[in-house]
Design a protein around this motif. Structure first.
Motif, PDB file in Angstrom:
ATOM      1  N   PHE A  27      22.936  29.209  72.930  1.00 15.46           N
ATOM      2  CA  PHE A  27      23.450  27.971  72.416  1.00 15.46           C
ATOM      3  C   PHE A  27      24.543  27.588  73.785  1.00 15.46           C
ATOM      4  CE2 PHE A  27      22.554  28.052  67.824  1.00 15.46           C
ATOM      5  CZ  PHE A  27      21.145  27.736  68.065  1.00 15.46           C
ATOM      6  N   ILE A  28      25.242  28.564  74.073  1.00 17.04           N
ATOM      7  CA  ILE A  28      26.406  28.248  74.960  1.00 17.04           C
ATOM      8  C   ILE A  28      25.703  27.968  76.272  1.00 17.04           C
ATOM      9  CG2 ILE A  28      28.120  29.370  76.372  1.00 17.04           C
ATOM     10  CD1 ILE A  28      29.030  30.813  73.765  1.00 17.04           C
ATOM     11  N   LEU A  29      24.672  28.736  76.704  1.00 19.71           N
ATOM     12  CA  LEU A  29      23.916  28.581  78.041  1.00 19.71           C
ATOM     13  C   LEU A  29      23.100  27.321  78.109  1.00 19.71           C
ATOM     14  CD1 LEU A  29      22.724  32.290  78.933  1.00 19.71           C
ATOM     15  CD2 LEU A  29      25.091  31.057  79.604  1.00 19.71           C
ATOM     16  N   ARG A  30      22.644  26.990  77.029  1.00 25.32           N
ATOM     17  CA  ARG A  30      21.881  25.729  76.988  1.00 25.32           C
ATOM     18  C   ARG A  30      22.517  24.636  75.733  1.00 25.32           C
ATOM     19  NH1 ARG A  30      15.939  26.053  77.802  1.00 25.32           N
ATOM     20  NH2 ARG A  30      16.093  23.850  76.830  1.00 25.32           N
ATOM     21  N   PRO A  31      23.523  23.844  76.310  1.00 16.46           N
ATOM     22  CA  PRO A  31      24.441  22.995  75.387  1.00 16.46           C
ATOM     23  C   PRO A  31      23.474  21.937  74.906  1.00 16.46           C
ATOM     24  CG  PRO A  31      25.141  22.815  77.840  1.00 16.46           C
ATOM     25  CD  PRO A  31      24.099  23.773  77.683  1.00 16.46           C
ATOM     26  N   ALA A  37      21.499  17.280  67.879  1.00 19.74           N
ATOM     27  CA  ALA A  37      21.144  18.788  68.190  1.00 19.74           C
ATOM     28  C   ALA A  37      22.305  19.725  67.932  1.00 19.74           C
ATOM     29  CB  ALA A  37      20.993  18.597  69.669  1.00 19.74           C
ATOM     30  N   HIS A  38      23.577  19.204  68.190  1.00 12.59           N
ATOM     31  CA  HIS A  38      24.575  19.894  67.887  1.00 12.59           C
ATOM     32  C   HIS A  38      24.910  20.606  66.660  1.00 12.59           C
ATOM     33  CE1 HIS A  38      28.696  21.736  69.094  1.00 12.59           C
ATOM     34  NE2 HIS A  38      29.216  21.019  67.857  1.00 12.59           N
ATOM     35  N   LEU A  39      24.579  19.569  65.774  1.00  9.84           N
ATOM     36  CA  LEU A  39      24.527  19.612  64.288  1.00  9.84           C
ATOM     37  C   LEU A  39      23.547  20.654  63.847  1.00  9.84           C
ATOM     38  CD1 LEU A  39      25.923  19.009  61.372  1.00  9.84           C
ATOM     39  CD2 LEU A  39      24.110  17.279  61.239  1.00  9.84           C
ATOM     40  N   ILE A  40      22.264  20.354  64.373  1.00  9.79           N
ATOM     41  CA  ILE A  40      21.318  21.325  63.775  1.00  9.79           C
ATOM     42  C   ILE A  40      21.479  22.586  64.300  1.00  9.79           C
ATOM     43  CG2 ILE A  40      18.750  21.817  64.411  1.00  9.79           C
ATOM     44  CD1 ILE A  40      18.354  18.978  64.534  1.00  9.79           C
ATOM     45  N   ARG A  41      22.196  22.995  65.414  1.00 11.87           N
ATOM     46  CA  ARG A  41      22.304  24.280  66.218  1.00 11.87           C
ATOM     47  C   ARG A  41      23.411  24.979  65.186  1.00 11.87           C
ATOM     48  NH1 ARG A  41      22.122  24.502  72.565  1.00 11.87           N
ATOM     49  NH2 ARG A  41      19.662  23.902  72.591  1.00 11.87           N
ATOM     50  N   GLY A  42      24.544  24.170  64.818  1.00  9.75           N
ATOM     51  CA  GLY A  42      25.338  24.750  63.841  1.00  9.75           C
ATOM     52  C   GLY A  42      24.854  25.107  62.608  1.00  9.75           C
ATOM     53  N   ILE A  43      23.924  24.307  62.035  1.00 14.38           N
ATOM     54  CA  ILE A  43      23.333  24.490  60.729  1.00 14.38           C
ATOM     55  C   ILE A  43      22.416  25.960  60.987  1.00 14.38           C
ATOM     56  CG2 ILE A  43      21.550  24.029  59.166  1.00 14.38           C
ATOM     57  CD1 ILE A  43      22.543  21.039  59.392  1.00 14.38           C
TER      58      ILE A  43
END
Length: 96
Positions: A27-31, A37-43
């Motif tokens: 997630f850090i390397l592919r923002p 998308a930020h919310l989905i990754r947090g979930i």
């Protein structure tokens, strides 16, 4: 039998430590491109943390029921990487 369970502890440590590390690194390397998308990754991170917490707690309860106090203590140490993951999730969502 207890010796086999203690050998499995290495695999548990690898699972609990490396899975969140690889996910966070990805997630850090592919923002994220946008806020959704930020919310989905947090979930995804939160679900991963919940799954690993259940995994660790079920293992600890199993060791407790079999009377394996040393393995139970070793398993409960697996909660520390999950605490670090929880702190990262709070940082990811901007809490601090």
């Amino acid at each position: 039998m207890a010796e086999t369970r203690s050998k499995n502890m290495i695999w548990r440590w690898l699972l609990v430590c490396l899975l969140p590390a690889v996910t966070a690194l990805f997630f850090i390397l592919r923002p994220s491109a946008d806020d959704s998308a930020h919310l989905i990754r947090g979930i995804i991170l939160a679900c991963e943390c919940a799954f690993l917490l259940k995994f660790v707690l079920f293992e600890a309860v199993g060791h407790h029921l079999r009377g394996e106090a040393a393995l139970k203590r070793a398993t409960l140490w697996l909660l520390l990487p999950l605490l670090v993951l929880l702190l990262y999730i709070c940082h990811y969502f901007g809490l601090f």
